[in-house]
Design an enzyme around this catalytic site. Structure first.
Site, PDB file in Angstrom:
ATOM      1  CG  LEU A 269      -1.793  -1.269   1.379  1.00  0.00           C
ATOM      2  CD1 LEU A 269      -2.657  -1.160   2.625  1.00  0.00           C
ATOM      3  CD2 LEU A 269      -2.669  -1.485   0.163  1.00  0.00           C
ATOM      4  N   PRO A 270       0.254   2.423  -0.300  1.00  0.00           N
ATOM      5  CG  PRO A 270      -1.079   3.947  -1.480  1.00  0.00           C
ATOM      6  CD  PRO A 270      -1.137   2.648  -0.718  1.00  0.00           C
TER       7      PRO A 270
ATOM      8  CB  THR B 222       8.112   2.535   1.621  1.00  0.00           C
ATOM      9  OG1 THR B 222       8.713   1.653   0.675  1.00  0.00           O
ATOM     10  CG2 THR B 222       9.192   3.320   2.343  1.00  0.00           C
TER      11      THR B 222
ATOM     12  CE  LYS C 155      11.854   1.694  -0.445  1.00  0.00           C
ATOM     13  NZ  LYS C 155      12.436   1.517  -1.765  1.00  0.00           N
TER      14      LYS C 155
ATOM     15  CE  LYS D 127       5.669   6.576   0.833  1.00  0.00           C
ATOM     16  NZ  LYS D 127       5.752   5.143   0.781  1.00  0.00           N
TER      17      LYS D 127
HETATM   18  P1  NAD Z   1       0.567   2.718  -6.219  1.00  0.00           P
HETATM   19  O1  NAD Z   1      -0.038   4.000  -5.783  1.00  0.00           O
HETATM   20  O2  NAD Z   1       0.809   2.447  -7.663  1.00  0.00           O
HETATM   21  O3  NAD Z   1      -0.302   1.485  -5.652  1.00  0.00           O
HETATM   22  C1  NAD Z   1      -0.877   1.439  -4.375  1.00  0.00           C
HETATM   23  C2  NAD Z   1      -2.210   0.687  -4.506  1.00  0.00           C
HETATM   24  O4  NAD Z   1      -2.775   0.489  -3.198  1.00  0.00           O
HETATM   25  C3  NAD Z   1      -3.258   1.451  -5.328  1.00  0.00           C
HETATM   26  O5  NAD Z   1      -3.675   0.650  -6.420  1.00  0.00           O
HETATM   27  C4  NAD Z   1      -4.374   1.695  -4.314  1.00  0.00           C
HETATM   28  O6  NAD Z   1      -5.675   1.657  -4.905  1.00  0.00           O
HETATM   29  C5  NAD Z   1      -4.173   0.555  -3.349  1.00  0.00           C
HETATM   30  N1  NAD Z   1      -4.771   0.746  -2.024  1.00  0.00           N
HETATM   31  C6  NAD Z   1      -4.661   1.794  -1.175  1.00  0.00           C
HETATM   32  N2  NAD Z   1      -5.322   1.556  -0.034  1.00  0.00           N
HETATM   33  C7  NAD Z   1      -5.868   0.324  -0.161  1.00  0.00           C
HETATM   34  C8  NAD Z   1      -6.674  -0.504   0.702  1.00  0.00           C
HETATM   35  N3  NAD Z   1      -7.046  -0.103   1.915  1.00  0.00           N
HETATM   36  N4  NAD Z   1      -7.061  -1.711   0.248  1.00  0.00           N
HETATM   37  C9  NAD Z   1      -6.686  -2.136  -0.989  1.00  0.00           C
HETATM   38  N5  NAD Z   1      -5.928  -1.419  -1.838  1.00  0.00           N
HETATM   39  C10 NAD Z   1      -5.533  -0.207  -1.424  1.00  0.00           C
HETATM   40  O7  NAD Z   1       1.927   2.594  -5.378  1.00  0.00           O
HETATM   41  P2  NAD Z   1       3.204   1.679  -5.709  1.00  0.00           P
HETATM   42  O8  NAD Z   1       4.109   2.425  -6.637  1.00  0.00           O
HETATM   43  O9  NAD Z   1       2.749   0.306  -6.072  1.00  0.00           O
HETATM   44  O10 NAD Z   1       3.903   1.670  -4.276  1.00  0.00           O
HETATM   45  C11 NAD Z   1       3.402   0.895  -3.191  1.00  0.00           C
HETATM   46  C12 NAD Z   1       4.415   1.000  -2.034  1.00  0.00           C
HETATM   47  O11 NAD Z   1       5.687   0.519  -2.477  1.00  0.00           O
HETATM   48  C13 NAD Z   1       4.637   2.441  -1.539  1.00  0.00           C
HETATM   49  O12 NAD Z   1       4.802   2.428  -0.138  1.00  0.00           O
HETATM   50  C14 NAD Z   1       5.923   2.842  -2.250  1.00  0.00           C
HETATM   51  O13 NAD Z   1       6.620   3.844  -1.521  1.00  0.00           O
HETATM   52  C15 NAD Z   1       6.678   1.524  -2.300  1.00  0.00           C
HETATM   53  N6  NAD Z   1       7.641   1.370  -3.406  1.00  0.00           N
HETATM   54  C16 NAD Z   1       7.351   1.760  -4.673  1.00  0.00           C
HETATM   55  C17 NAD Z   1       8.292   1.582  -5.684  1.00  0.00           C
HETATM   56  C18 NAD Z   1       8.016   1.999  -7.119  1.00  0.00           C
HETATM   57  O14 NAD Z   1       8.977   2.007  -7.921  1.00  0.00           O
HETATM   58  N7  NAD Z   1       6.786   2.325  -7.493  1.00  0.00           N
HETATM   59  C19 NAD Z   1       9.540   1.009  -5.399  1.00  0.00           C
HETATM   60  C20 NAD Z   1       9.801   0.586  -4.099  1.00  0.00           C
HETATM   61  C21 NAD Z   1       8.848   0.770  -3.099  1.00  0.00           C
END
Ligand code: NAD
Length: 295
Positions: A64-65, A95, A170, A245
């Site tokens: 999740l975000p 994260t 992280k 964030k």
């Molecule tokens: P994103 O915004 O693409 O995806 C997050 C998903 O979570 C969304 O589809 C949203 O609808 C869903 N969501 C939110 N609350 C929810 C709930 N209560 N129930 C079900 N679904 C829910 O984000 P992302 O890029 O996939 O990143 C996710 C995490 O990973 C973050 O913490 C980010 O910091 C970390 N991260 C991202 C990357 C990257 O390259 N994108 C790399 C490493 C770490």
């Protein structure tokens, strides 16, 4: 193994798909119908709700975000920890603040549910290829249970320490990444302003002492690297607001332990200004626009 996967965004989507391809019985859920549809189209079973997804699951993975999403999913009203069966393993790969990871882990332990923090590095490319790096906070025994699942999504698995330690590792990494993306952008823009070909300059720096991950895999200038978000209108990838964030988490942590992180603080301010200018949803490498000449 029956695995529930909650959060099917840029990272969670391909991670859940890799577990499905490895033969696990994945039951997935996201609040976004579009995210669910994308996975359903690839054969992954979509549950009607998070509660339905975790019913009967041996392992629950969440991606999740931010902290508030994880806290409300597990601890909020009707939170999952009240529904998940005792003996289940929860792997949270979001994260988030280390303090939130510890809070969820403690609440889980009180109900006989093992919760580990396992944030990742490697970007969407790593998520798709199944080559992510996992930084795990939790006990050795819980990591041993998680390993067969993590191995289907990643290539490197590190035990950072007890609950919350994965998150601390992280934010150290992402503070460095945020800083180096700005530095890389400045260097490329400087070279281009002097008439250098950005592809040639990027290759020179990649193989010289300035070489780094942005130059290897994630060049911030459009057209230099076909596979990078920069060449796809900065769509997908790692959102500017997510980087903001993480830099905020790093600064909060630095304040708490009285660490001096001047470049981390400056990077947070630059990504904040970039987000305020309307670029929060673009990939974080679009921060190059902060130092690019208009037009
Ligand atoms: P994103 O915004 O693409 O995806 C997050 C998903 O979570 C969304 O589809 C949203 O609808 C869903 N969501 C939110 N609350 C929810 C709930 N209560 N129930 C079900 N679904 C829910 O984000 P992302 O890029 O996939 O990143 C996710 C995490 O990973 C973050 O913490 C980010 O910091 C970390 N991260 C991202 C990357 C990257 O390259 N994108 C790399 C490493 C770490």
């Amino acid at each position: 193994m029956k695995i529930a996967f909650i959060g099917l965004g840029n990272m969670g989507g391909p991670m859940a798909l890799n577990l499905h391809k490895a033969g696990h019985a994945v039951s997935a859920f996201d609040l976004s119908a579009a995210a669910c549809d994308a996975l359903r189209a690839q054969g992954v079973a979509i549950a009607a709700s998070a509660s339905a997804a975790v019913s009967g699951a041996e392992v629950v993975v969440s991606m999740l975000p931010a902290s508030q999403h994880v806290e409300s999913l597990y601890l909020g009203e009707g939170g999952l920890l009240a529904q998940i069966e005792s003996g289940t393993l929860v792997i949270d790969s979001s994260t988030i603040a280390a303090a939130t990871s510890r809070k969820v882990a403690e609440a889980g332990a009180a109900r006989g549910i093992a919760v580990i923090d396992a944030p990742v590095s490697g970007g969407t490319g790593g998520a798709i290829a199944g080559t992510l790096t996992f930084m795990v906070g939790g006990s050795e025994a819980d990591l041993a249970r998680a390993r067969p699942v993590l191995e289907k999504m990643g290539a490197n698995i590190f035990h950072a320490g007890g609950p919350g330690a994965g998150q601390t590792a992280k934010i150290c990494n992402n503070m460095l990444l945020g800083i180096l993306m700005i530095g890389t952008s400045e260097a490329i823009v400087l070279g281009v302003a002097n008439g250098l070909d950005p592809k040639v300059l990027s290759e020179i720096m990649r193989r010289s002492s300035g070489g780094n991950w942005a130059l290897e895999k994630y060049n911030p200038l459009p057209g230099v690297m076909e596979t990078a978000p920069a060449s796809k209108g900065y769509a997908g990838g790692f959102g500017t607001d997510l980087m903001l964030k993480d830099l905020g988490l790093a600064q909060e942590n630095a304040t708490a332990v009285k660490a001096s992180t001047p470049l981390g603080g400056l990077a947070r301010s630059l990504y904040a200004a970039h987000s305020l200018a309307g670029h929060g949803a673009l990939d974080f490498s679009s921060v190059i626009r902060m130092v690019q000449r208009a037009g």
